[in-house]
Design a protein around this motif. Structure first.
Motif, PDB file in Angstrom:
ATOM      1  N   VAL A  13       0.820  -1.221   0.000  1.00  0.00           N
ATOM      2  CA  VAL A  13       0.000   0.000   0.000  1.00  0.00           C
ATOM      3  C   VAL A  13       0.854   1.272   0.000  1.00  0.00           C
ATOM      4  CG1 VAL A  13      -1.650   1.348   1.377  1.00  0.00           C
ATOM      5  CG2 VAL A  13      -2.063  -1.088   0.936  1.00  0.00           C
ATOM      6  N   PRO A  14       1.964   1.340   0.748  1.00  0.00           N
ATOM      7  CA  PRO A  14       2.772   2.567   0.707  1.00  0.00           C
ATOM      8  C   PRO A  14       3.276   2.935  -0.684  1.00  0.00           C
ATOM      9  CG  PRO A  14       3.342   1.292   2.645  1.00  0.00           C
ATOM     10  CD  PRO A  14       2.434   0.429   1.821  1.00  0.00           C
ATOM     11  N   LEU A  15       3.426   1.949  -1.578  1.00  0.00           N
ATOM     12  CA  LEU A  15       3.816   2.269  -2.954  1.00  0.00           C
ATOM     13  C   LEU A  15       2.739   3.113  -3.623  1.00  0.00           C
ATOM     14  CD1 LEU A  15       5.238  -1.193  -4.113  1.00  0.00           C
ATOM     15  CD2 LEU A  15       6.557   0.882  -3.668  1.00  0.00           C
ATOM     16  N   VAL A  16       1.478   2.742  -3.430  1.00  0.00           N
ATOM     17  CA  VAL A  16       0.360   3.499  -4.011  1.00  0.00           C
ATOM     18  C   VAL A  16       0.294   4.893  -3.407  1.00  0.00           C
ATOM     19  CG1 VAL A  16      -2.138   3.550  -4.342  1.00  0.00           C
ATOM     20  CG2 VAL A  16      -0.923   1.373  -4.426  1.00  0.00           C
ATOM     21  N   TYR A  17       0.421   4.971  -2.089  1.00  0.00           N
ATOM     22  CA  TYR A  17       0.333   6.281  -1.433  1.00  0.00           C
ATOM     23  C   TYR A  17       1.497   7.174  -1.848  1.00  0.00           C
ATOM     24  CZ  TYR A  17      -0.693   9.694   2.214  1.00  0.00           C
ATOM     25  OH  TYR A  17      -1.022  10.863   2.896  1.00  0.00           O
ATOM     26  N   ALA A  19       2.934   7.227  -4.733  1.00  0.00           N
ATOM     27  CA  ALA A  19       2.600   7.761  -6.054  1.00  0.00           C
ATOM     28  C   ALA A  19       1.586   8.889  -5.935  1.00  0.00           C
ATOM     29  CB  ALA A  19       2.059   6.645  -6.943  1.00  0.00           C
ATOM     30  N   LEU A  20       0.629   8.751  -5.032  1.00  0.00           N
ATOM     31  CA  LEU A  20      -0.380   9.802  -4.838  1.00  0.00           C
ATOM     32  C   LEU A  20       0.259  11.078  -4.289  1.00  0.00           C
ATOM     33  CD1 LEU A  20      -3.283   7.723  -3.232  1.00  0.00           C
ATOM     34  CD2 LEU A  20      -3.106   8.512  -5.608  1.00  0.00           C
ATOM     35  N   LEU A  21       1.266  10.931  -3.429  1.00  0.00           N
ATOM     36  CA  LEU A  21       1.934  12.108  -2.860  1.00  0.00           C
ATOM     37  C   LEU A  21       2.635  12.935  -3.930  1.00  0.00           C
ATOM     38  CD1 LEU A  21       3.505  10.607   0.403  1.00  0.00           C
ATOM     39  CD2 LEU A  21       1.588  12.208   0.253  1.00  0.00           C
ATOM     40  N   ALA A  22       3.038  12.282  -5.004  1.00  0.00           N
ATOM     41  CA  ALA A  22       3.749  12.992  -6.074  1.00  0.00           C
ATOM     42  C   ALA A  22       2.798  13.645  -7.076  1.00  0.00           C
ATOM     43  CB  ALA A  22       4.676  12.017  -6.809  1.00  0.00           C
ATOM     44  N   ARG A  47       0.838   3.986   9.993  1.00  0.00           N
ATOM     45  CA  ARG A  47       2.053   4.636  10.511  1.00  0.00           C
ATOM     46  C   ARG A  47       3.045   4.912   9.392  1.00  0.00           C
ATOM     47  NH1 ARG A  47       5.571   2.169  14.600  1.00  0.00           N
ATOM     48  NH2 ARG A  47       6.382   4.286  14.641  1.00  0.00           N
ATOM     49  N   VAL A  48       3.208   3.939   8.486  1.00  0.00           N
ATOM     50  CA  VAL A  48       4.118   4.140   7.358  1.00  0.00           C
ATOM     51  C   VAL A  48       3.644   5.319   6.520  1.00  0.00           C
ATOM     52  CG1 VAL A  48       5.089   3.122   5.267  1.00  0.00           C
ATOM     53  CG2 VAL A  48       4.751   1.701   7.292  1.00  0.00           C
ATOM     54  N   LEU A  49       2.360   5.360   6.207  1.00  0.00           N
ATOM     55  CA  LEU A  49       1.810   6.429   5.365  1.00  0.00           C
ATOM     56  C   LEU A  49       1.951   7.788   6.040  1.00  0.00           C
ATOM     57  CD1 LEU A  49       0.854   4.041   3.712  1.00  0.00           C
ATOM     58  CD2 LEU A  49      -1.425   5.053   3.616  1.00  0.00           C
ATOM     59  N   ALA A  50       1.775   7.835   7.359  1.00  0.00           N
ATOM     60  CA  ALA A  50       1.926   9.099   8.078  1.00  0.00           C
ATOM     61  C   ALA A  50       3.358   9.628   7.957  1.00  0.00           C
ATOM     62  CB  ALA A  50       1.538   8.915   9.543  1.00  0.00           C
ATOM     63  N   GLU A  51       4.337   8.735   8.039  1.00  0.00           N
ATOM     64  CA  GLU A  51       5.730   9.163   7.875  1.00  0.00           C
ATOM     65  C   GLU A  51       6.004   9.597   6.440  1.00  0.00           C
ATOM     66  OE1 GLU A  51       8.965   6.993   9.739  1.00  0.00           O
ATOM     67  OE2 GLU A  51       7.516   5.799  10.859  1.00  0.00           O
ATOM     68  N   GLN A  52       5.402   8.905   5.475  1.00  0.00           N
ATOM     69  CA  GLN A  52       5.576   9.304   4.079  1.00  0.00           C
ATOM     70  C   GLN A  52       5.040  10.713   3.841  1.00  0.00           C
ATOM     71  OE1 GLN A  52       3.535   5.786   2.251  1.00  0.00           O
ATOM     72  NE2 GLN A  52       5.261   5.805   0.841  1.00  0.00           N
ATOM     73  N   ALA A  53       3.955  11.070   4.523  1.00  0.00           N
ATOM     74  CA  ALA A  53       3.287  12.340   4.280  1.00  0.00           C
ATOM     75  C   ALA A  53       3.941  13.516   4.989  1.00  0.00           C
ATOM     76  CB  ALA A  53       1.819  12.241   4.719  1.00  0.00           C
ATOM     77  N   GLU A  54       4.891  13.246   5.866  1.00  0.00           N
ATOM     78  CA  GLU A  54       5.537  14.340   6.597  1.00  0.00           C
ATOM     79  C   GLU A  54       6.200  15.318   5.632  1.00  0.00           C
ATOM     80  OE1 GLU A  54       8.210  12.680   9.435  1.00  0.00           O
ATOM     81  OE2 GLU A  54       6.628  11.767  10.651  1.00  0.00           O
ATOM     82  N   LYS A 326       2.487   2.931 -10.338  1.00  0.00           N
ATOM     83  CA  LYS A 326       2.531   3.923 -11.415  1.00  0.00           C
ATOM     84  C   LYS A 326       1.438   3.652 -12.443  1.00  0.00           C
ATOM     85  CE  LYS A 326       7.565   4.567 -10.957  1.00  0.00           C
ATOM     86  NZ  LYS A 326       7.828   3.496  -9.973  1.00  0.00           N
ATOM     87  N   VAL A 327       1.181   2.361 -12.707  1.00  0.00           N
ATOM     88  CA  VAL A 327       0.103   2.004 -13.618  1.00  0.00           C
ATOM     89  C   VAL A 327      -1.236   2.435 -13.025  1.00  0.00           C
ATOM     90  CG1 VAL A 327      -1.025   0.131 -14.877  1.00  0.00           C
ATOM     91  CG2 VAL A 327       1.426   0.020 -14.422  1.00  0.00           C
ATOM     92  N   ALA A 328      -1.430   2.194 -11.738  1.00  0.00           N
ATOM     93  CA  ALA A 328      -2.686   2.569 -11.079  1.00  0.00           C
ATOM     94  C   ALA A 328      -2.905   4.078 -11.138  1.00  0.00           C
ATOM     95  CB  ALA A 328      -2.678   2.088  -9.631  1.00  0.00           C
ATOM     96  N   LEU A 329      -1.860   4.854 -10.853  1.00  0.00           N
ATOM     97  CA  LEU A 329      -2.002   6.306 -10.875  1.00  0.00           C
ATOM     98  C   LEU A 329      -2.270   6.805 -12.290  1.00  0.00           C
ATOM     99  CD1 LEU A 329      -1.896   9.012  -9.398  1.00  0.00           C
ATOM    100  CD2 LEU A 329       0.581   9.060  -9.785  1.00  0.00           C
TER     101      LEU A 329
END
Length: 445
Positions: A13-17, A19-22, A47-54, A326-329
């Motif tokens: 899931v963090p791979l998808v998130y 891509a969304l952050l970019a 927790r992983v996604l929260a750190e990615q979004a910092e 990347k395909v999903a985005l």
């Protein structure tokens, strides 16, 4: 725009998130809802996604729930990446097949049939709920076996469900790279089923560059599929197969390598991810760093037994970064913003491959716009590929029929008809052993 991720506690899931952050364009995803049956996994991934979004001021807001209906309501896109039975189930699928002397793999052969038989009823229930609770949503399916599951859901959602896979994307990228072409400006003529397709041409400015690759032994030996299949075999085919066809073309060698391995792939991932989720639950540990370490090991060991049996060596650095996100985005952007794009996707056949009916889900290049994914016309497959595609599609149809009817006899037929299962008696044994191992197959009578 709301995106719901089913299997939201899953490791990728963090791979998808990420891509969304970019993505900062108009009409982007602003809300992500994670759904999973396992609340512990949801907390770890959150927790992983929260750190990615910092440090990202416009990061999509993330919430998590174990209530499926709540997760689906109001969704514009639903990303399905569930794993019925978890990695423990995958490990059992592989172990039972290998003990019987046939391939143990989650999407190909006996293991793939077992996985499909327990996944299709759940996927159908999800499709029905989407149709009722989010009728305007687009479903992006990454749940394996991706082609089979997409076809099951399409019977209830029509063209509003689209299957994705990163294998064709990675293959096209590798071919373009060794030919010195920009993958963004190359058209990959790829045709088949999910995990059962062939690149027949790679066109740059209208010119097919694949013959140049096939005529050059040094170039063929410089990338993963060239080393995996061997230059002579690729020249005989006149095409570059998806890596999963190694299970068919070199089945004896692969089965032997898997039987000799210390653990199956499923068992490896089960143990590896158990460590990650335990580590991510510790508030004193960076969940993102733990995830990064685990992902790097996961990618580096992908299809390791196949590469070892073929003497193909280690994976290239460029192939360790994933790709399905990347395909999903790209798919979501093309549909939501009407940004026309060409992507290799799993969609209903229409008239693309004349040997299959129009509702059969195939994996082919598609033009994607606000109206969805439209398969592009394709030249017929050669006889050897046609035979394999038709045989495996018939197996998929028997799986769908067994899941709908609950017929054990039909499940046996699905196993017995697969090219990698060589005995009706073995098919009966496999159904018995899989049913004993998986409560989710209790519906077979």
């Amino acid at each position: 725009m709301k995106l719901t991720i089913l299997g939201g506690g899953g490791f990728r899931v963090p791979l998808v998130y990420g891509a969304l952050l970019a993505d900062h364009g108009e009409g982007r995803v602003t809300e992500v809802v994670l759904h999973d049956l396992d609340d512990r996994r949801l907390r770890a991934v959150s927790r992983v996604l929260a750190e990615q979004a910092e440090g990202v001021p416009d990061a999509p807001v993330v919430s998590a729930t174990t209530d499926l209906d709540e997760a689906l309501r109001g969704a514009a896109f639903v990303f399905s990446a569930i794993r019925v039975g978890g990695l423990q189930g995958r490990a059992a699928d592989e172990r039972i097949a290998l003990a019987a002397g046939v391939l143990g793999q989650e999407t190909v052969g006996a293991g793939g049939i077992a996985y499909g038989l327990r996944t299709v009823p759940v996927a159908v229930d999800i499709a029905r709920r989407v149709a009722r609770l989010a009728p305007d949503a687009w479903v992006i399916n990454f749940t394996n076996p991706a082609g089979l599951v997409t076809e099951a859901m399409a019977r209830h959602l029509g063209d509003r469900v689209i299957g994705i896979c990163d294998s064709p994307v990675g293959l096209g990228r590798r071919i373009a790279r060794v030919l010195g072409a920009d993958p963004k400006h190359a058209f990959v003529d790829y045709v088949g089923l999910n995990h059962l397709g062939w690149v027949r041409a790679l066109r740059v400015a209208g010119r097919d560059e694949l013959p140049r690759l096939l005529d050059d032994p040094a170039l063929l030996g410089s990338f993963e599929e060239g080393r995996l299949f061997g230059a002579d075999w690729l020249r005989s085919l006149g095409a570059i197969p998806n890596e999963y066809l190694h299970y068919y073309y070199f089945n004896r060698e692969t089965v032997r390598a898997y039987q000799q391995a210390e653990r199956t792939r499923g068992a490896f991932l089960r143990d590896q991810q158990a460590r990650f989720y335990a580590e991510a639950a510790d508030p004193g540990v960076s969940a993102l760093r733990a995830w990064d370490r685990t992902r790097a090991e996961r990618e580096a060991t992908y299809m390791a037994e196949n590469r070892e049996s073929a003497g193909a060596g280690e994976r290239e650095e460029e192939d360790l970064s994933g790709g399905y996100e990347k395909v999903a985005l790209a798919l979501m952007r093309a549909v939501a913003r009407d940004e026309r794009n060409t992507l290799i996707l799993n969609v209903r056949n229409r008239s693309t491959l004349h040997v299959l009916d129009e509702d059969a889900v195939v994996e082919v290049p598609c033009l994607v716009d606000a109206g969805g994914a439209h398969p592009l016309a394709a030249d017929p497959l050669p006889g050897h590929a046609t035979g394999l595609v038709c045989a495996v599609k018939e197996v998929e149809r028997q799986v769908l029929s067994a899941a709908e009817s609950g017929s054990r006899a039909t499940a046996v037929k699905a196993f017995a008809l697969h090219p990698l299962v060589d005995s009706v008696n073995l098919a009966r044994r496999l159904v018995d052993e899989y049913a004993a191992a998986h409560p989710g197959l209790g519906y077979l009578k």
